[in-house]
Design an enzyme around this catalytic site. Structure first.
Site, short mmCIF file in Angstrom:
data_model
loop_
_atom_site.label_atom_id
_atom_site.label_comp_id
_atom_site.label_asym_id
_atom_site.label_seq_id
_atom_site.Cartn_x
_atom_site.Cartn_y
_atom_site.Cartn_z
N GLU A 298 0.82 -1.22 0.00
CA GLU A 298 0.00 0.00 0.00
C GLU A 298 0.85 1.26 0.00
O GLU A 298 0.40 2.32 -0.45
CB GLU A 298 -0.98 0.01 1.18
CG GLU A 298 -0.39 0.32 2.54
CD GLU A 298 0.15 -0.91 3.25
OE1 GLU A 298 0.33 -0.83 4.48
OE2 GLU A 298 0.38 -1.94 2.59
N HIS B 64 -0.38 -11.19 6.16
CA HIS B 64 -1.70 -11.32 6.78
C HIS B 64 -2.29 -12.72 6.60
O HIS B 64 -2.68 -13.36 7.59
CB HIS B 64 -2.65 -10.24 6.27
CG HIS B 64 -2.28 -8.86 6.70
ND1 HIS B 64 -1.56 -8.00 5.91
CD2 HIS B 64 -2.51 -8.19 7.87
CE1 HIS B 64 -1.36 -6.86 6.55
NE2 HIS B 64 -1.92 -6.94 7.73
#
Length: 254
Positions: free
Chosen positions: A121, A142
């Site tokens: 990101e 994640h």
């Protein structure tokens, strides 16, 4: 220009600036590709604040070292994130990074010099995003750790690539190559690996030559929607991420 003291304050951030006012922030570990740690997470918002307050910085280029933007992570170094106080530290630092990237009073050029499967990101939040032909995008930690991607990945990937594509990447942990990222509208250009940073610098110098007020206000103008989404959705996302982090302690006991 004199070299500011903050250039040398951060273990994993190499900072340099040319005569055109283009600042390069390069992630590294001991001069090689970065292993993301708790120290990196703690230092980055501080560094971005220092960058924003330095009027000699006219544009910023963010990149990695060698053939990787971010590929490796030292999970234990992030601390006992299953404890509320430790998670709150992580949450605050993570939110500040996202907000400060968008609030910088200058254009940001992201250069994906290779694998970007951790904190991609940061690149997607750049105002212009250049990818090496060797770039690979996805979300490794994640899915691997069993923690929801509520730290801004969910917002930024959805805004840039669309809901279905974001869900696919963040559920599966699969990756896409640079050409796919270009087709998805994730990157502005794909260039030869050896030219990626050079191309990013070319664009940054063009943007750095613009008037100061234009650079600052154009930055705000073009990021209004992203800033709104981050403000509204990241706190909730990180609360859910914190719950899954807290659940790790119970999984270890099972």
């Amino acid at each position: 220009m004199t070299t500011p003291a903050y250039f040398d304050e951060y273990e994993n951030l190499a900072l340099s600036r040319d005569e055109d006012g283009v600042l390069v922030l390069r992630f590294h570990t001991d001069g090689g590709p970065l292993t993301f740690t708790g120290r990196t997470h703690e230092d980055l918002p501080k560094a971005l604040e220092a960058v924003s307050l330095d009027p000699d910085n006219r544009a910023l280029v963010i990149t990695g070292t060698g053939d990787h933007f971010m590929k490796d992570i030292d999970g234990p170094s992030l601390g006992e994130i299953f404890k509320p106080a430790a998670w709150e530290k992580t949450r605050v630092e993570g939110r500040k990074v996202l907000e400060r990237l968008l609030d910088l009073p200058m254009p940001v050029v992201g250069v994906a010099n290779g694998t970007a499967t951790i904190h991609s990101e940061y690149l997607l939040l750049a105002d212009v995003h250049i990818a090496s032909e060797k770039a690979v995008y996805g979300d490794f930690p994640h899915p691997a750790f069993g923690i929801t991607a509520g730290d801004g990945l969910h917002v930024v990937w959805e805004e840039v690539a669309g809901t279905a594509r974001a869900k696919h990447l963040l559920w599966t942990g699969d990756t896409i190559d640079a050409q796919t990222a270009l087709q998805w509208g994730v990157v502005s250009e794909v260039v030869e690996h050896e030219r990626a940073l050079e191309r990013g610098l070319e664009i940054a110098r063009r943007l750095a030559a613009k008037p100061a007020l234009y650079r600052s206000l154009q930055k705000q103008t073009l990021n209004v929607n992203l800033r709104r989404r981050l403000t509204l959705d990241v706190p909730f996302g990180m609360a859910l991420e914190g719950l899954t982090a807290a659940d790790l302690a119970y999984q270890q006991q099972a």
